[in-house]
Design an enzyme around this catalytic site. Sequence first.
Site, PDB file in Angstrom:
ATOM      1  N   ASP A 303       0.810  -1.219   0.000  1.00 23.68           N
ATOM      2  CA  ASP A 303       0.000   0.000   0.000  1.00 23.68           C
ATOM      3  C   ASP A 303       0.843   1.269   0.000  1.00 23.68           C
ATOM      4  O   ASP A 303       0.325   2.365  -0.241  1.00 23.68           O
ATOM      5  CB  ASP A 303      -0.940   0.018   1.205  1.00 23.68           C
ATOM      6  CG  ASP A 303      -2.109  -0.948   1.043  1.00 23.68           C
ATOM      7  OD1 ASP A 303      -2.368  -1.382  -0.095  1.00 23.68           O
ATOM      8  OD2 ASP A 303      -2.749  -1.275   2.058  1.00 23.68           O
ATOM      9  N   ARG A 334      -2.973  -1.314 -10.046  1.00 24.63           N
ATOM     10  CA  ARG A 334      -2.365  -0.150  -9.406  1.00 24.63           C
ATOM     11  C   ARG A 334      -1.001   0.195  -9.997  1.00 24.63           C
ATOM     12  O   ARG A 334      -0.591   1.359  -9.963  1.00 24.63           O
ATOM     13  CB  ARG A 334      -2.279  -0.375  -7.895  1.00 24.63           C
ATOM     14  CG  ARG A 334      -2.097   0.893  -7.101  1.00 24.63           C
ATOM     15  CD  ARG A 334      -2.306   0.645  -5.612  1.00 24.63           C
ATOM     16  NE  ARG A 334      -3.721   0.647  -5.247  1.00 24.63           N
ATOM     17  CZ  ARG A 334      -4.186   0.225  -4.085  1.00 24.63           C
ATOM     18  NH1 ARG A 334      -3.372  -0.260  -3.184  1.00 24.63           N
ATOM     19  NH2 ARG A 334      -5.480   0.276  -3.826  1.00 24.63           N
TER      20      ARG A 334
END
Length: 414
Positions: A303, A334
């Site tokens: 993250d 991502r």
Amino acid sequence: MEITICPGKAPRRAAVPLSKSEGHRALILAAMAQGETILPRLPASGDLLATMDCLRQMGTSFTERENSLLVTPIAGPPAAPLRLDCRESGSTLRFLLPVAAALGLRAIFTGRGRLPQRPVEALLAALQRNGITAEVRQHPWEIELAGRLTPGAFSLPGNVSSQYVSGLMLALPLLTGPSEIRLTGALESAGYAGMTEEMLRRFGLKLEKIPMGWRIPGGMKYQSPGRLGLGGDWSHAAFWLAAGCLAGPVTVTGLEPESTQPDRVILPLLRQMGARIELSPEGVTAYPSRLTGTTIDVSGCPDLLPPLAAAMAFAKGESRLTGAARLRLKESDRLAGMAGLLRALGGRVEEEPDGLRIAGGGLRGGVADPCGDHRLAMAAAVAALACREPVTVKDAECVEKSYPAWWGLFCEEK
């Protein structure tokens, strides 16, 4: 919703919300514990609300007070088939699948967005080897569980998601006999399993670590700690700290320096790039810094890739982020999304199979499309502070998934 951000100073102070990761675990354990539990008032993020809504369907009651949340545990699981809407929350789905199986619930799990594309097959296979039937349907996407989980050996690959491991850790103590979680390879993001172990200890249970896994006692009952505190979210703090390095100073409050959250590693990682960060009773302060390109393996803290990538775009020299192949299976791809976002703002980025190669040297500005991904939207806002021209962030409302207060704090204090 579109938000345009002009280059300038970051907010001088930012109070981060309570940890989303700790919140999921605390809610689920409180729902299964002996006795009521008082939690702090949790942020109204889409992911945490999904977990709370599913737990209500399973028989949990929540009473909101001014500064706290009273959790009354499941009195008796309902007999009717349940429809558990996980929205877009991978944590909700992967934690509650084994919990529902351990409780013997007949449940249909649903979701939306990218959730149906996110992998869950290895977890379902482990459940099916131990007494559960699972049917996955498409159009609409649903997972229907039936049966009751039986104790035994649960074999999982370590390189897919630590959430599988955490879900089993939460569920297996409820079974009638002991079980083992056996990993067939090194566990990526192992710190998140460690966070689950710590939360289990707070509810009265200690797991036994064995080579490549854990031995878990059965027939256990979780004991409510009464009142349970939670720490501030280090994964969200990482965006403010990156902003402080680019356009600070920024003092982040509400954090526990000794937290077990894996994303606390943002401090040494930014310092590796040359960031000046200081801890004091006031909070954690990141000062404007001359950053230097470096290589960082984010396999244990995926993250953190978006805020690190935003900072690296302004570093001197080339940077690399590696160990991030699993980020292609998040709310967006991502890796591709972050590469496209930085390129749209004038950056030079090379996408690799498991990471990014970022040239550094600064960004121009322009229009940033976060691909509906909350962390990419926040990374775009951080980068905008140091761009030469304004940045317009499209679909800015996507931050509500994890940090609904982000834009109010970011824009109001600017």
